[in-house]
Design a protein around this motif. Structure first.
Motif: not given
Ligand code: BEZ
Ligand code: FE
Length: 309
Positions: A158, A195, A216, A219, A221, A235
């Protein structure tokens, strides 16, 4: 004075809780004491193990700051966040299902016009066009709905994440879009990638120590709000991810999985400002009305910046 025993120590603690304690606090603390004591009896916890647990919680606090919420991550990997969301979905029945907020939400993302490229011109990864509508439970379009979106960059970090190896501009891969009368939203980005959740802190020791991976599924969000409607925190997951069945934090729900289809039409690419084929993801969100959400923006902002006080 009676000696405390394995059996009566629980009541000794419960008896200390004042009768005039705020009812919800009383309910939660009493249940916490009962379950924690049962847990200790079940596993026959030793004093050293208890101390180890206390130091683990200390480490969770010490590594946390305004950019890293290890406590949220701990709840996530233990499935606590997923369970709370599942319980809440009964209240929200009929609306788009919810999923995790995660530790990388940032309040204050800039307002953007539809079609804006939230990657801020990133050349990495695959170009993607994401669109759909926001409708009510009758299927009518909703105007003035804010969609606050955020996602990981193609480098699997991120933008504001601790350890981010690239120099992304503030609020890259984030933005707020407001629907018009047709309820439609659309924006450009790069296709979300899988990620790993951060494993360099105490939560990583749990994952490694129990033979779990940290990935994960890719996706996007969304926090979606409008006064008078239940806020949607959710998500959307890429249908081609190999981690859909083994999300490290248990956020995936069938209804939230969407395909990204390759669009090779040159004219469509030009229309959207891409220089070649791009991926398209489409999803319609359903909002349920809720008179108690009179100031949805303030409610969501308070939640996002929630402190322990
Ligand atoms: C996320 O999707 O941003 C996330 C959720 C839970 C834990 C770590 C990351
Ligand atoms: Fe995420």
């Amino acid at each position: 004075m009676r000696d405390l025993t394995k059996a009566n120590v629980t009541d000794a603690v419960l008896d200390k809780i004042a009768d005039n304690t705020e009812p919800r606090v009383k309910e939660i603390i009493e249940a916490l004491v009962r379950h924690a004591h049962d847990f200790i009896r079940e596993v026959n916890l030793t004093p050293d193990e208890l101390l180890h647990g206390a130091r683990f919680i200390q480490a969770v606090g010490q590594i946390s700051d305004d950019k890293r919420e290890e406590g949220v991550l701990l709840g996530d990997v233990l499935g606590l966040s997923a369970l709370c969301e599942i319980l809440g979905d009964t209240v929200r029945a009929g609306a788009t299902e919810s999923s995790l907020l995660g530790p990388f939400y940032r309040d204050g993302a800039p307002d953007r016009q539809m079609e804006f490229d939230i990657s801020l011109g990133d050349a990495a990864g695959d170009p993607a066009f994401v669109s759909g509508r926001v409708i009510d439970t009758q299927g009518d379009p909703l105007e003035g709905v804010v969609l606050d979106v955020w996602q990981v960059a193609p480098n699997a970090f991120y933008e504001a994440q601790v350890g981010q190896p690239d120099e992304y501009a503030d609020y890259a891969y984030r933005g707020k879009f407001t629907t018009g009368a047709d309820g439609r939203y659309w924006f450009r980005t790069r296709k979300p990638v899988n990620y790993p959740v951060p494993t360099d802190g105490p939560v990583g020791t749990i994952l490694r120590g129990t033979g779990r991976h940290s990935w994960r599924p890719a996706h996007l969000h969304y926090l979606i709000y409008k006064n008078g409607y239940q806020t949607i925190q959710t998500e959307l997951f890429n249908s081609d991810s190999e981690y859909l069945d083994s999300d490290a934090v248990f956020g995936v729900k069938e209804s939230l999985i969407i395909p990204y289809t390759l669009n090779e039409d040159a004219e469509a690419a030009t229309t959207h400002g891409f220089d070649g084929p791009f991926y398209e993801g489409v999803y319609d969100f359903v909002m349920k009305d809720d008179a108690s959400a009179a100031d949805a923006a303030a409610q969501y902002s308070q939640r996002a910046s929630m402190s322990a006080d």
